[in-house]
Scaffold this motif. Structure first.
Motif, PDB file in Angstrom:
ATOM      1  N   TYR A 122      43.346  39.102  25.000  1.00  0.00           N
ATOM      2  CA  TYR A 122      43.727  38.954  26.409  1.00  0.00           C
ATOM      3  C   TYR A 122      45.076  38.258  26.558  1.00  0.00           C
ATOM      4  O   TYR A 122      45.931  38.694  27.354  1.00  0.00           O
ATOM      5  CB  TYR A 122      42.639  38.179  27.161  1.00  0.00           C
ATOM      6  CG  TYR A 122      42.952  37.984  28.636  1.00  0.00           C
ATOM      7  CD1 TYR A 122      42.652  38.972  29.563  1.00  0.00           C
ATOM      8  CD2 TYR A 122      43.538  36.797  29.089  1.00  0.00           C
ATOM      9  CE1 TYR A 122      42.927  38.794  30.913  1.00  0.00           C
ATOM     10  CE2 TYR A 122      43.821  36.610  30.428  1.00  0.00           C
ATOM     11  CZ  TYR A 122      43.509  37.611  31.342  1.00  0.00           C
ATOM     12  OH  TYR A 122      43.796  37.433  32.682  1.00  0.00           O
ATOM     13  N   TYR A 123      45.312  37.181  25.831  1.00  0.00           N
ATOM     14  CA  TYR A 123      46.524  36.397  26.038  1.00  0.00           C
ATOM     15  C   TYR A 123      47.773  37.082  25.490  1.00  0.00           C
ATOM     16  O   TYR A 123      48.882  36.831  25.961  1.00  0.00           O
ATOM     17  CB  TYR A 123      46.339  34.988  25.460  1.00  0.00           C
ATOM     18  CG  TYR A 123      45.315  34.218  26.243  1.00  0.00           C
ATOM     19  CD1 TYR A 123      45.610  33.740  27.518  1.00  0.00           C
ATOM     20  CD2 TYR A 123      44.031  34.025  25.737  1.00  0.00           C
ATOM     21  CE1 TYR A 123      44.655  33.054  28.273  1.00  0.00           C
ATOM     22  CE2 TYR A 123      43.068  33.349  26.481  1.00  0.00           C
ATOM     23  CZ  TYR A 123      43.383  32.865  27.742  1.00  0.00           C
ATOM     24  OH  TYR A 123      42.438  32.208  28.493  1.00  0.00           O
ATOM     25  N   ILE A 124      47.609  37.963  24.504  1.00  0.00           N
ATOM     26  CA  ILE A 124      48.741  38.792  24.070  1.00  0.00           C
ATOM     27  C   ILE A 124      49.072  39.813  25.148  1.00  0.00           C
ATOM     28  O   ILE A 124      50.241  40.047  25.486  1.00  0.00           O
ATOM     29  CB  ILE A 124      48.423  39.488  22.730  1.00  0.00           C
ATOM     30  CG1 ILE A 124      48.377  38.464  21.594  1.00  0.00           C
ATOM     31  CG2 ILE A 124      49.463  40.573  22.429  1.00  0.00           C
ATOM     32  CD1 ILE A 124      47.996  39.045  20.251  1.00  0.00           C
ATOM     33  N   LEU A 125      48.035  40.412  25.720  1.00  0.00           N
ATOM     34  CA  LEU A 125      48.240  41.434  26.748  1.00  0.00           C
ATOM     35  C   LEU A 125      48.864  40.855  28.010  1.00  0.00           C
ATOM     36  O   LEU A 125      49.731  41.476  28.634  1.00  0.00           O
ATOM     37  CB  LEU A 125      46.908  42.113  27.079  1.00  0.00           C
ATOM     38  CG  LEU A 125      46.254  42.893  25.930  1.00  0.00           C
ATOM     39  CD1 LEU A 125      44.881  43.394  26.335  1.00  0.00           C
ATOM     40  CD2 LEU A 125      47.141  44.060  25.502  1.00  0.00           C
ATOM     41  N   ILE A 126      48.420  39.639  28.409  1.00  0.00           N
ATOM     42  CA  ILE A 126      48.929  39.071  29.667  1.00  0.00           C
ATOM     43  C   ILE A 126      50.300  38.417  29.492  1.00  0.00           C
ATOM     44  O   ILE A 126      50.951  38.048  30.481  1.00  0.00           O
ATOM     45  CB  ILE A 126      47.913  38.062  30.262  1.00  0.00           C
ATOM     46  CG1 ILE A 126      48.155  37.916  31.770  1.00  0.00           C
ATOM     47  CG2 ILE A 126      48.001  36.718  29.548  1.00  0.00           C
ATOM     48  CD1 ILE A 126      47.094  37.101  32.484  1.00  0.00           C
ATOM     49  N   THR A 127      50.775  38.296  28.271  1.00  0.00           N
ATOM     50  CA  THR A 127      52.121  37.759  28.017  1.00  0.00           C
ATOM     51  C   THR A 127      53.058  38.885  27.578  1.00  0.00           C
ATOM     52  O   THR A 127      53.851  39.388  28.378  1.00  0.00           O
ATOM     53  CB  THR A 127      52.081  36.633  26.982  1.00  0.00           C
ATOM     54  OG1 THR A 127      51.371  37.086  25.806  1.00  0.00           O
ATOM     55  CG2 THR A 127      51.375  35.404  27.537  1.00  0.00           C
ATOM     56  N   LEU A 128      52.943  39.298  26.322  1.00  0.00           N
ATOM     57  CA  LEU A 128      53.827  40.347  25.817  1.00  0.00           C
ATOM     58  C   LEU A 128      53.598  41.679  26.541  1.00  0.00           C
ATOM     59  O   LEU A 128      54.559  42.371  26.907  1.00  0.00           O
ATOM     60  CB  LEU A 128      53.614  40.540  24.311  1.00  0.00           C
ATOM     61  CG  LEU A 128      54.157  39.439  23.400  1.00  0.00           C
ATOM     62  CD1 LEU A 128      53.831  39.758  21.949  1.00  0.00           C
ATOM     63  CD2 LEU A 128      55.663  39.278  23.586  1.00  0.00           C
ATOM     64  N   GLY A 129      52.340  42.031  26.724  1.00  0.00           N
ATOM     65  CA  GLY A 129      52.031  43.286  27.399  1.00  0.00           C
ATOM     66  C   GLY A 129      52.604  43.337  28.806  1.00  0.00           C
ATOM     67  O   GLY A 129      53.237  44.321  29.213  1.00  0.00           O
ATOM     68  N   VAL A 130      52.396  42.281  29.566  1.00  0.00           N
ATOM     69  CA  VAL A 130      52.900  42.226  30.940  1.00  0.00           C
ATOM     70  C   VAL A 130      54.428  42.190  30.962  1.00  0.00           C
ATOM     71  O   VAL A 130      55.067  42.805  31.827  1.00  0.00           O
ATOM     72  CB  VAL A 130      52.305  41.006  31.680  1.00  0.00           C
ATOM     73  CG1 VAL A 130      53.080  40.696  32.952  1.00  0.00           C
ATOM     74  CG2 VAL A 130      50.838  41.276  32.017  1.00  0.00           C
ATOM     75  N   LEU A 131      55.052  41.472  30.002  1.00  0.00           N
ATOM     76  CA  LEU A 131      56.512  41.413  29.937  1.00  0.00           C
ATOM     77  C   LEU A 131      57.108  42.805  29.780  1.00  0.00           C
ATOM     78  O   LEU A 131      58.014  43.208  30.541  1.00  0.00           O
ATOM     79  CB  LEU A 131      56.942  40.528  28.765  1.00  0.00           C
ATOM     80  CG  LEU A 131      58.452  40.533  28.450  1.00  0.00           C
ATOM     81  CD1 LEU A 131      59.250  39.975  29.614  1.00  0.00           C
ATOM     82  CD2 LEU A 131      58.730  39.765  27.166  1.00  0.00           C
ATOM     83  N   PHE A 132      56.609  43.576  28.816  1.00  0.00           N
ATOM     84  CA  PHE A 132      57.155  44.917  28.593  1.00  0.00           C
ATOM     85  C   PHE A 132      56.785  45.870  29.724  1.00  0.00           C
ATOM     86  O   PHE A 132      57.565  46.768  30.071  1.00  0.00           O
ATOM     87  CB  PHE A 132      56.690  45.455  27.239  1.00  0.00           C
ATOM     88  CG  PHE A 132      57.333  44.767  26.071  1.00  0.00           C
ATOM     89  CD1 PHE A 132      58.687  44.902  25.833  1.00  0.00           C
ATOM     90  CD2 PHE A 132      56.595  43.964  25.215  1.00  0.00           C
ATOM     91  CE1 PHE A 132      59.298  44.255  24.763  1.00  0.00           C
ATOM     92  CE2 PHE A 132      57.186  43.308  24.141  1.00  0.00           C
ATOM     93  CZ  PHE A 132      58.543  43.459  23.916  1.00  0.00           C
ATOM     94  N   ALA A 133      55.605  45.666  30.332  1.00  0.00           N
ATOM     95  CA  ALA A 133      55.222  46.480  31.486  1.00  0.00           C
ATOM     96  C   ALA A 133      56.158  46.230  32.662  1.00  0.00           C
ATOM     97  O   ALA A 133      56.543  47.158  33.384  1.00  0.00           O
ATOM     98  CB  ALA A 133      53.779  46.174  31.889  1.00  0.00           C
ATOM     99  N   ALA A 134      56.543  44.949  32.859  1.00  0.00           N
ATOM    100  CA  ALA A 134      57.452  44.601  33.951  1.00  0.00           C
ATOM    101  C   ALA A 134      58.815  45.256  33.761  1.00  0.00           C
ATOM    102  O   ALA A 134      59.421  45.756  34.718  1.00  0.00           O
ATOM    103  CB  ALA A 134      57.599  43.082  34.035  1.00  0.00           C
ATOM    104  N   LEU A 135      59.301  45.285  32.519  1.00  0.00           N
ATOM    105  CA  LEU A 135      60.601  45.895  32.244  1.00  0.00           C
ATOM    106  C   LEU A 135      60.533  47.414  32.373  1.00  0.00           C
ATOM    107  O   LEU A 135      61.497  48.052  32.798  1.00  0.00           O
ATOM    108  CB  LEU A 135      61.081  45.494  30.843  1.00  0.00           C
ATOM    109  CG  LEU A 135      61.394  44.004  30.668  1.00  0.00           C
ATOM    110  CD1 LEU A 135      61.694  43.693  29.208  1.00  0.00           C
ATOM    111  CD2 LEU A 135      62.561  43.583  31.553  1.00  0.00           C
ATOM    112  N   SER A 136      59.397  47.997  32.025  1.00  0.00           N
ATOM    113  CA  SER A 136      59.271  49.456  32.135  1.00  0.00           C
ATOM    114  C   SER A 136      59.065  49.908  33.574  1.00  0.00           C
ATOM    115  O   SER A 136      59.346  51.054  33.926  1.00  0.00           O
ATOM    116  CB  SER A 136      58.108  49.954  31.268  1.00  0.00           C
ATOM    117  OG  SER A 136      56.862  49.558  31.800  1.00  0.00           O
TER     118      SER A 136
END
Length: 398
Positions: free
Chosen positions: A103-117
């Motif tokens: 969960y914490y990888i997804l809500i940090t790195l995952g969300v970061l790359f999702a925001a940029l995309s």
């Protein structure tokens, strides 16, 4: 080599590239979004509180990320390169979701790359507007055809998303989204054009540059249109969230009916967008906006008054006209108000929808639990009425 270069620069090829890129990026988004709550619940084992937190953080990050990229693109960035960058971020994001269940990888790195995309689609629309102006195309009709590809993607994407996730697993589903971003990145790199900044200024001497360049929240027309957008889309998102529950628990109709209603509305939206694009020179954007919002008012009146299956199907005509027209004309309206900042204009419209999603989730959850589902449609009606008032305050300069 000269023949290849000439082929890539031909207007027909570039037009098809815009359509295809929009459709593929739309498919990538439509693969990921519908099953996200299911993925977090069953694969990541997140409780409802953490699922809600993830959606809120993801939406907020998307608003910030897309807005920062929009400001950069309007000042000095090549939009085509930014689209390529956003698609690359989408590839990385999809890989993270495909192979991580933390969960914490997804809500940090995952969300970061999702925001940029998330900036990919607004940047495509901004680039399309600048290209249409530069080449002398009908801007609204050009946008209508491109916007229709996004609607088509959302007709196809959600069923495909559930089918892949249920039958083949989330890893396959996210890798499919990754492949879509990768294909879109290649198409953007090889076929989308680079357009000089603000060609509209060279073609239209009637633009009030001082007004266009003033701070966003000092520009009353932009603020009023943004508020109108947020209210109308909050009403629509509340309907999308609540309608399946309302049909099942209150009306006691078929479990398959919500999907049929959404599919019918999405199908009607596409010709509605295309027709609206060709009616703009006749009726004007502002008048079409008013007509669409009035259709929204009629839709929610119908949702309040009628409860049988046939009436719900018939009401989708008003729903589709409402959403189809404002989804198409809305982004053009923002661009007309901010002609020197196409990226910011397109992103404001997109972020208004994201804000609406957050508000709709909060309102629908609290109100339906405390007061029942029926009152949701009264609130939606009131919000569309307020949207109409804010739209009336936008001064028509065209």
């Amino acid at each position: 080599m000269a023949n290849v270069s000439s082929f890539r620069r031909s207007q027909g090829v570039i037009f098809v590239a815009f359509l295809f890129t929009t459709f593929i990026v739309g498919i990538a988004g439509a693969l990921q979004s519908p099953t996200l709550s299911r993925f977090l619940t069953f694969e990541v084992k997140a409780d409802p509180r953490l699922v809600g937190l993830f959606f809120s953080v993801n939406a907020l990050a998307s608003i910030i990320g897309s807005f920062l990229l929009a400001k950069y693109s309007d000042k000095k960035g090549d939009r085509r390169n930014i689209v390529i960058f956003c698609c690359l971020m989408g590839v990385v994001n999809s890989v993270i979701f495909a192979f991580s269940r933390h969960y914490y990888i997804l809500i940090t790195l995952g969300v970061l790359f999702a925001a940029l995309s998330s900036a990919a689609m607004p940047q495509v629309f901004a680039l399309a507007r600048e290209y249409a102006v530069k080449t002398g195309r009908n801007v609204v009709a050009f946008n209508s055809l491109i916007r229709a590809q996004l609607s088509l993607a959302w007709v196809i994407g959600p069923p495909l998303s559930f089918g892949l996730a249920i039958h083949y697993g989330f890893t396959v589903m996210y890798l499919s989204a990754m492949s879509m971003f990768f294909v879109a990145m290649l198409f953007a790199a090889f076929f989308l054009p680079s357009v000089e900044k603000n060609p509209i200024l060279q073609l239209d001497n009637t633009i009030d540059i001082k007004s266009a360049n003033q701070r966003l929240f000092k520009n009353r027309n932009v603020v009023y249109l943004l508020l109108s957008t947020v209210f109308m889309w909050t009403a629509n998102m509340m309907y999308i969230i609540d309608m399946p529950l309302y049909v099942n628990s209150v009306l006691h109709l078929s479990d398959s009916l919500p999907g049929q209603l959404m599919g019918l509305a999405a199908g009607i939206e596409i010709p509605a967008m295309l027709i609206a694009g060709y009616l703009v020179p006749v009726l004007g954007k502002r008048n079409l906006f008013f007509i669409a919002i009035i259709c929204g008012l009629l839709f929610y009146v119908g949702m309040i008054l009628f409860t049988d299956e046939f009436a719900l199907f018939a009401l989708q005509l008003f729903n589709a006209l409402f959403i189809g027209v404002v989804a198409n004309i809305g982004i053009i309206y923002f661009q007309d108000l901010l002609p020197t900042r196409m990226g910011v204009a397109s992103t404001l419209f997109n972020n208004g929808i994201i804000c609406s999603t957050i508000l709709a989730g909060i309102i629908q959850g609290f109100v339906s639990e405390s007061y029942g589902h029926e009152i949701i449609y009264w609130i939606a009606f009131a919000m569309v009425a307020i949207s109409l008032l804010f739209c009336a305050l936008v001064k028509d300069k065209h």
